[in-house]
Design a protein around this motif. Structure first.
Motif, PDB file in Angstrom:
ATOM      1  N   UNK A  12     -15.227  -0.044   6.739  1.00  0.00           N
ATOM      2  CA  UNK A  12     -16.131  -0.064   7.892  1.00  0.00           C
ATOM      3  C   UNK A  12     -15.554  -0.838   9.067  1.00  0.00           C
ATOM      4  N   UNK A  13     -14.632  -1.737   8.778  1.00  0.00           N
ATOM      5  CA  UNK A  13     -14.021  -2.536   9.847  1.00  0.00           C
ATOM      6  C   UNK A  13     -12.848  -1.813  10.515  1.00  0.00           C
ATOM      7  N   UNK A  14     -12.465  -0.664   9.978  1.00  0.00           N
ATOM      8  CA  UNK A  14     -11.341   0.105  10.519  1.00  0.00           C
ATOM      9  C   UNK A  14     -11.638   0.529  11.960  1.00  0.00           C
ATOM     10  N   UNK A  15     -10.761   0.149  12.893  1.00  0.00           N
ATOM     11  CA  UNK A  15     -10.993   0.451  14.311  1.00  0.00           C
ATOM     12  C   UNK A  15     -10.561   1.861  14.681  1.00  0.00           C
ATOM     13  N   UNK A  16      -9.579   2.404  13.971  1.00  0.00           N
ATOM     14  CA  UNK A  16      -9.057   3.735  14.278  1.00  0.00           C
ATOM     15  C   UNK A  16      -9.316   4.646  13.085  1.00  0.00           C
ATOM     16  N   UNK A  17     -10.303   5.534  13.220  1.00  0.00           N
ATOM     17  CA  UNK A  17     -10.715   6.376  12.098  1.00  0.00           C
ATOM     18  C   UNK A  17      -9.644   7.370  11.666  1.00  0.00           C
ATOM     19  N   UNK A  18      -8.597   7.506  12.475  1.00  0.00           N
ATOM     20  CA  UNK A  18      -7.474   8.350  12.068  1.00  0.00           C
ATOM     21  C   UNK A  18      -6.892   7.856  10.742  1.00  0.00           C
ATOM     22  N   UNK A  19      -7.054   6.556  10.496  1.00  0.00           N
ATOM     23  CA  UNK A  19      -6.443   5.954   9.308  1.00  0.00           C
ATOM     24  C   UNK A  19      -7.422   5.799   8.151  1.00  0.00           C
ATOM     25  N   UNK A  20      -8.488   6.597   8.176  1.00  0.00           N
ATOM     26  CA  UNK A  20      -9.387   6.682   7.023  1.00  0.00           C
ATOM     27  C   UNK A  20      -8.641   7.069   5.754  1.00  0.00           C
ATOM     28  N   UNK A 120       3.575  -9.391  -2.469  1.00  0.00           N
ATOM     29  CA  UNK A 120       2.457 -10.048  -1.779  1.00  0.00           C
ATOM     30  C   UNK A 120       2.882 -10.540  -0.407  1.00  0.00           C
ATOM     31  N   UNK A 121       4.107 -11.065  -0.301  1.00  0.00           N
ATOM     32  CA  UNK A 121       4.600 -11.535   0.989  1.00  0.00           C
ATOM     33  C   UNK A 121       4.718 -10.376   1.975  1.00  0.00           C
ATOM     34  N   UNK A 122       5.332  -9.282   1.533  1.00  0.00           N
ATOM     35  CA  UNK A 122       5.521  -8.130   2.420  1.00  0.00           C
ATOM     36  C   UNK A 122       4.177  -7.585   2.913  1.00  0.00           C
ATOM     37  N   UNK A 123       3.229  -7.436   1.993  1.00  0.00           N
ATOM     38  CA  UNK A 123       1.916  -6.898   2.363  1.00  0.00           C
ATOM     39  C   UNK A 123       1.180  -7.861   3.291  1.00  0.00           C
ATOM     40  N   UNK A 124       1.328  -9.157   3.050  1.00  0.00           N
ATOM     41  CA  UNK A 124       0.667 -10.142   3.907  1.00  0.00           C
ATOM     42  C   UNK A 124       1.193 -10.087   5.331  1.00  0.00           C
ATOM     43  N   UNK A 125       2.511  -9.985   5.489  1.00  0.00           N
ATOM     44  CA  UNK A 125       3.061  -9.971   6.846  1.00  0.00           C
ATOM     45  C   UNK A 125       2.819  -8.623   7.532  1.00  0.00           C
ATOM     46  N   UNK A 126       2.839  -7.523   6.773  1.00  0.00           N
ATOM     47  CA  UNK A 126       2.483  -6.223   7.356  1.00  0.00           C
ATOM     48  C   UNK A 126       1.019  -6.234   7.783  1.00  0.00           C
ATOM     49  N   UNK A 127       0.179  -6.865   6.975  1.00  0.00           N
ATOM     50  CA  UNK A 127      -1.254  -6.918   7.278  1.00  0.00           C
ATOM     51  C   UNK A 127      -1.544  -7.683   8.562  1.00  0.00           C
ATOM     52  N   UNK A 128      -0.671  -8.620   8.918  1.00  0.00           N
ATOM     53  CA  UNK A 128      -0.841  -9.320  10.191  1.00  0.00           C
ATOM     54  C   UNK A 128      -0.787  -8.325  11.347  1.00  0.00           C
ATOM     55  N   UNK A 129       0.073  -7.327  11.225  1.00  0.00           N
ATOM     56  CA  UNK A 129       0.190  -6.294  12.253  1.00  0.00           C
ATOM     57  C   UNK A 129      -0.955  -5.284  12.166  1.00  0.00           C
ATOM     58  N   UNK A 130      -1.251  -4.813  10.957  1.00  0.00           N
ATOM     59  CA  UNK A 130      -2.303  -3.791  10.824  1.00  0.00           C
ATOM     60  C   UNK A 130      -3.662  -4.346  11.243  1.00  0.00           C
ATOM     61  N   UNK A 131      -3.905  -5.612  10.983  1.00  0.00           N
ATOM     62  CA  UNK A 131      -5.174  -6.213  11.394  1.00  0.00           C
ATOM     63  C   UNK A 131      -5.292  -6.214  12.907  1.00  0.00           C
TER      64      UNK A 131
END
Length: 210
Positions: A12-20, A120-131
């Motif tokens: 629900x927090x997804x800003x761009x529904x293209x990435x559903x 976990x490190x890779x996903x955490x740093x990628x998540x900084x961008x995706x967020x």
């Protein structure tokens, strides 16, 4: 049940529904092996310099389905970090801006589980961008190869040391090293680790972690 609640809340927090599609049920027997090269080991302040990934399908590594990009950092990389990741200024001349690179990565990954070494490190740093770009952390399930490796090692006691270094795991599993350590080569070698460990790990073991 609680996991589904948080998953739906995240969607629900997804800003761009293209990435559903990131929340779709992944296809069986498909995984993405992924590795990042970064300016440092602090995901809060450091940046991604390159991302390598490869598709695993039906116990095969699809070398025609690879992902390999360089990202433009916000500032010049220092000499000390170059000694670690070996990415020079010249290597980044044609690098993508981070937003384009992350969007391309999401299209490549889809909803597949992500395999990695200390993932976990890779996903955490990628998540900084995706967020920042789409409003959410990367929602994909993850599989840690060092944990799988640990579970296959026979120990005489719970206190026995198990060497979990990347090169040690490669050597123990008799997997060839692919030249220099860069993001794509490391992703491919990690994929080979995963396929060997998947067969060695007891069937009751759950691969996925969050």
């Amino acid at each position: 049940m609680l996991e589904n609640f948080f998953r739906n809340w995240n969607k629900k927090r997804l800003k761009n529904k293209k990435y559903d599609f990131l929340f779709d049920e992944p296809l069986p027997n498909e995984f993405i092996s992924l590795d990042c090269e970064t300016t440092g080991l602090n995901p809060k302040k450091d940046e991604i310099l390159s991302i390598g990934a490869v598709l695993i399908r039906d116990n095969k590594i699809l070398m025609r389905k690879t992902f390999n990009v360089f990202l433009k950092p916000s500032k010049n990389i220092n000499a000390e970090s170059i000694k670690i990741h070996h990415i020079r200024k010249v290597d980044l001349e044609n690098a993508l801006n981070p937003e384009d690179a992350i969007y391309q990565l999401l299209d490549f990954i889809g909803s597949r589980p992500i395999v990695g070494y200390y993932i976990k490190f890779d996903v955490t740093i990628i998540s900084k961008y995706t967020k920042n770009f789409i409003g959410i952390k990367l929602p994909n399930e993850t599989i840690e190869v060092s944990s799988l490796y640990f579970k296959t090692r026979k120990r005489s006691s719970d206190y026995e040391f198990i060497d979990l270094k990347f090169d040690t795991i490669l050597k123990t599993l008799d997997i060839p090293a692919l030249g220099k350590h860069d993001a794509l080569n490391d992703a491919i070698m990690t994929a080979m680790m995963f396929l060997k460990l998947k067969d060695l790990t007891p069937a009751k073991t759950t691969f996925y972690t969050n």
